[in-house]
Design a protein around this motif. Structure first.
Motif, mmCIF file in Angstrom:
data_model
loop_
_atom_site.group_PDB
_atom_site.id
_atom_site.type_symbol
_atom_site.label_atom_id
_atom_site.label_comp_id
_atom_site.label_asym_id
_atom_site.label_seq_id
_atom_site.Cartn_x
_atom_site.Cartn_y
_atom_site.Cartn_z
ATOM 1 N N PRO A 61 66.867 59.820 -40.563
ATOM 2 C CA PRO A 61 66.897 60.990 -39.506
ATOM 3 C C PRO A 61 68.348 61.297 -39.002
ATOM 4 C CG PRO A 61 65.107 59.371 -39.177
ATOM 5 C CD PRO A 61 65.925 58.922 -40.346
ATOM 6 N N MET A 62 69.037 60.316 -38.989
ATOM 7 C CA MET A 62 70.244 60.697 -38.218
ATOM 8 C C MET A 62 71.329 61.494 -39.049
ATOM 9 S SD MET A 62 71.134 58.669 -35.566
ATOM 10 C CE MET A 62 72.783 57.812 -35.475
ATOM 11 N N VAL A 63 71.292 61.538 -40.416
ATOM 12 C CA VAL A 63 72.140 62.355 -41.209
ATOM 13 C C VAL A 63 71.431 63.314 -41.940
ATOM 14 C CG1 VAL A 63 73.980 60.668 -41.601
ATOM 15 C CG2 VAL A 63 72.146 60.627 -43.196
ATOM 16 N N GLY A 64 70.004 63.309 -41.624
ATOM 17 C CA GLY A 64 69.017 64.276 -42.447
ATOM 18 C C GLY A 64 69.164 65.750 -42.615
ATOM 19 N N ARG A 65 69.537 66.307 -41.553
ATOM 20 C CA ARG A 65 69.765 67.597 -41.487
ATOM 21 C C ARG A 65 71.045 68.115 -42.343
ATOM 22 N NH1 ARG A 65 66.600 71.724 -40.614
ATOM 23 N NH2 ARG A 65 66.525 71.876 -38.442
ATOM 24 N N MET A 66 72.186 67.086 -42.371
ATOM 25 C CA MET A 66 73.352 67.311 -43.131
ATOM 26 C C MET A 66 73.230 67.071 -44.402
ATOM 27 S SD MET A 66 77.128 65.488 -42.824
ATOM 28 C CE MET A 66 77.153 65.641 -40.851
ATOM 29 N N ALA A 67 72.442 66.030 -44.846
ATOM 30 C CA ALA A 67 72.217 65.661 -46.346
ATOM 31 C C ALA A 67 71.419 66.660 -47.065
ATOM 32 C CB ALA A 67 71.417 64.148 -46.204
ATOM 33 N N GLU A 68 70.381 67.153 -46.342
ATOM 34 C CA GLU A 68 69.459 68.175 -46.768
ATOM 35 C C GLU A 68 70.285 69.529 -47.103
ATOM 36 O OE1 GLU A 68 65.151 66.753 -44.793
ATOM 37 O OE2 GLU A 68 66.191 68.573 -44.102
ATOM 38 N N LYS A 69 71.049 70.071 -46.042
ATOM 39 C CA LYS A 69 71.838 71.252 -46.210
ATOM 40 C C LYS A 69 72.839 71.034 -47.566
ATOM 41 C CE LYS A 69 71.446 73.418 -41.899
ATOM 42 N NZ LYS A 69 72.139 73.818 -40.818
ATOM 43 N N PHE A 70 73.468 69.582 -47.505
ATOM 44 C CA PHE A 70 74.461 69.433 -48.535
ATOM 45 C C PHE A 70 73.875 69.441 -49.864
ATOM 46 C CE2 PHE A 70 76.240 66.270 -51.487
ATOM 47 C CZ PHE A 70 77.281 66.956 -51.887
ATOM 48 N N ALA A 130 81.490 66.651 -51.068
ATOM 49 C CA ALA A 130 80.613 66.268 -49.575
ATOM 50 C C ALA A 130 81.331 66.652 -48.514
ATOM 51 C CB ALA A 130 79.776 65.001 -49.690
ATOM 52 N N PRO A 131 80.798 66.711 -47.401
ATOM 53 C CA PRO A 131 81.143 66.830 -45.896
ATOM 54 C C PRO A 131 81.973 65.326 -45.939
ATOM 55 C CG PRO A 131 79.353 67.971 -45.907
ATOM 56 C CD PRO A 131 79.255 67.281 -47.122
ATOM 57 N N PRO A 132 83.134 65.265 -45.115
ATOM 58 C CA PRO A 132 83.683 64.050 -44.831
ATOM 59 C C PRO A 132 82.746 63.015 -44.557
ATOM 60 C CG PRO A 132 84.978 65.655 -44.009
ATOM 61 C CD PRO A 132 83.899 66.483 -44.250
ATOM 62 N N MET A 133 81.583 63.165 -43.391
ATOM 63 C CA MET A 133 80.909 62.109 -42.985
ATOM 64 C C MET A 133 80.000 61.569 -44.328
ATOM 65 S SD MET A 133 78.141 62.464 -39.724
ATOM 66 C CE MET A 133 77.012 61.253 -39.574
ATOM 67 N N LEU A 134 79.469 62.416 -45.064
ATOM 68 C CA LEU A 134 78.846 62.037 -46.616
ATOM 69 C C LEU A 134 79.838 61.461 -47.269
ATOM 70 C CD1 LEU A 134 76.173 64.955 -46.640
ATOM 71 C CD2 LEU A 134 75.661 62.482 -45.919
ATOM 72 N N GLN A 135 80.736 62.134 -47.625
ATOM 73 C CA GLN A 135 81.883 61.647 -48.312
ATOM 74 C C GLN A 135 82.177 60.094 -48.439
ATOM 75 O OE1 GLN A 135 83.126 63.742 -50.860
ATOM 76 N NE2 GLN A 135 83.628 62.211 -52.225
ATOM 77 N N ALA A 136 82.100 59.465 -47.076
ATOM 78 C CA ALA A 136 82.338 58.089 -46.682
ATOM 79 C C ALA A 136 81.153 57.449 -47.237
ATOM 80 C CB ALA A 136 82.455 57.935 -45.370
ATOM 81 N N VAL A 137 79.684 57.753 -47.375
ATOM 82 C CA VAL A 137 78.865 57.090 -47.828
ATOM 83 C C VAL A 137 78.533 57.071 -49.350
ATOM 84 C CG1 VAL A 137 76.424 57.066 -47.558
ATOM 85 C CG2 VAL A 137 77.633 57.471 -45.484
ATOM 86 N N ILE A 138 78.878 58.514 -49.913
ATOM 87 C CA ILE A 138 78.553 58.497 -51.186
ATOM 88 C C ILE A 138 79.492 58.417 -52.307
ATOM 89 C CG2 ILE A 138 76.391 59.997 -50.801
ATOM 90 C CD1 ILE A 138 77.690 62.508 -51.541
ATOM 91 N N GLY A 139 80.831 58.569 -51.486
ATOM 92 C CA GLY A 139 81.872 58.411 -52.522
ATOM 93 C C GLY A 139 82.340 59.865 -53.186
ATOM 94 N N GLU A 140 83.288 59.791 -54.070
ATOM 95 C CA GLU A 140 83.657 60.848 -54.782
ATOM 96 C C GLU A 140 82.586 61.254 -55.877
ATOM 97 O OE1 GLU A 140 87.661 61.096 -56.162
ATOM 98 O OE2 GLU A 140 88.271 60.320 -54.103
#
Length: 161
Positions: A132-141, A63-73
């Protein structure tokens, strides 16, 4: 919402190809070959004769770094597939994917139709994020990740049949 539209031509018999999606040994081997761990699987008939495939597995996440921090490896993924169809096709699958730790899910449909000596798989899926804050990034990922994983899954199945 992010729409995912994928299509594959597969050089395999439609019935053999589709039955692989609800063959327990084949599905377990496929998930492991594609890097999953801690796989649990339940396959059985539904109320209308469809095959219900429920799986839970941990999959590596790139995942992109911002999402990686939330979901892990690694992320635990819950997936439910409902397969229906008759010999010779077409086959239809309603699919729902929910990754743990990612505020997104995906729902869609897979249609597999005979195509000469092989078959064609079409997948239409929507990735939806609830934050909403990370919505677009999470959906694209999630859309890109589903595409990457389906590419690998179809290639693995086609090569294994």
């Amino acid at each position: 919402m992010q729409r995912i539209s994928l299509a594959y031509d597969i050089a395999a018999d439609i019935d053999l190809f589709c039955r692989s999606f609800w063959d327990e040994d084949f599905v377990l081997a496929k998930f492991r070959a594609l890097g999953a761990r801690a796989v649990t699987l339940s396959i059985g008939p539904g109320t209308d004769g469809e095959q219900i495939v429920t799986s839970e597995r941990e999959v590596p996440m790139d995942a992109p770094p911002m999402l990686q921090a939330v979901i892990g490896e690694w992320s635990k993924v819950h997936q439910v597939e409902s397969w229906s169809g008759e010999a010779g096709g077409p086959y239809r699958c309603d699919i729902e994917v929910r990754p743990e730790g990612l505020p997104a899910s995906a729902r869609g449909e897979i249609i597999v139709e005979a195509n000469g000596d092989g078959c064609t798989l079409r997948c239409e899926t929507d990735a939806i994020c609830t934050v909403p804050m990370v919505g677009r990034m999470a959906e694209k990922f999630m859309a890109a990740d589903i595409g990457k994983r389906l590419d690998a899954e179809v290639a693995h199945i086609a090569a294994s049949l």
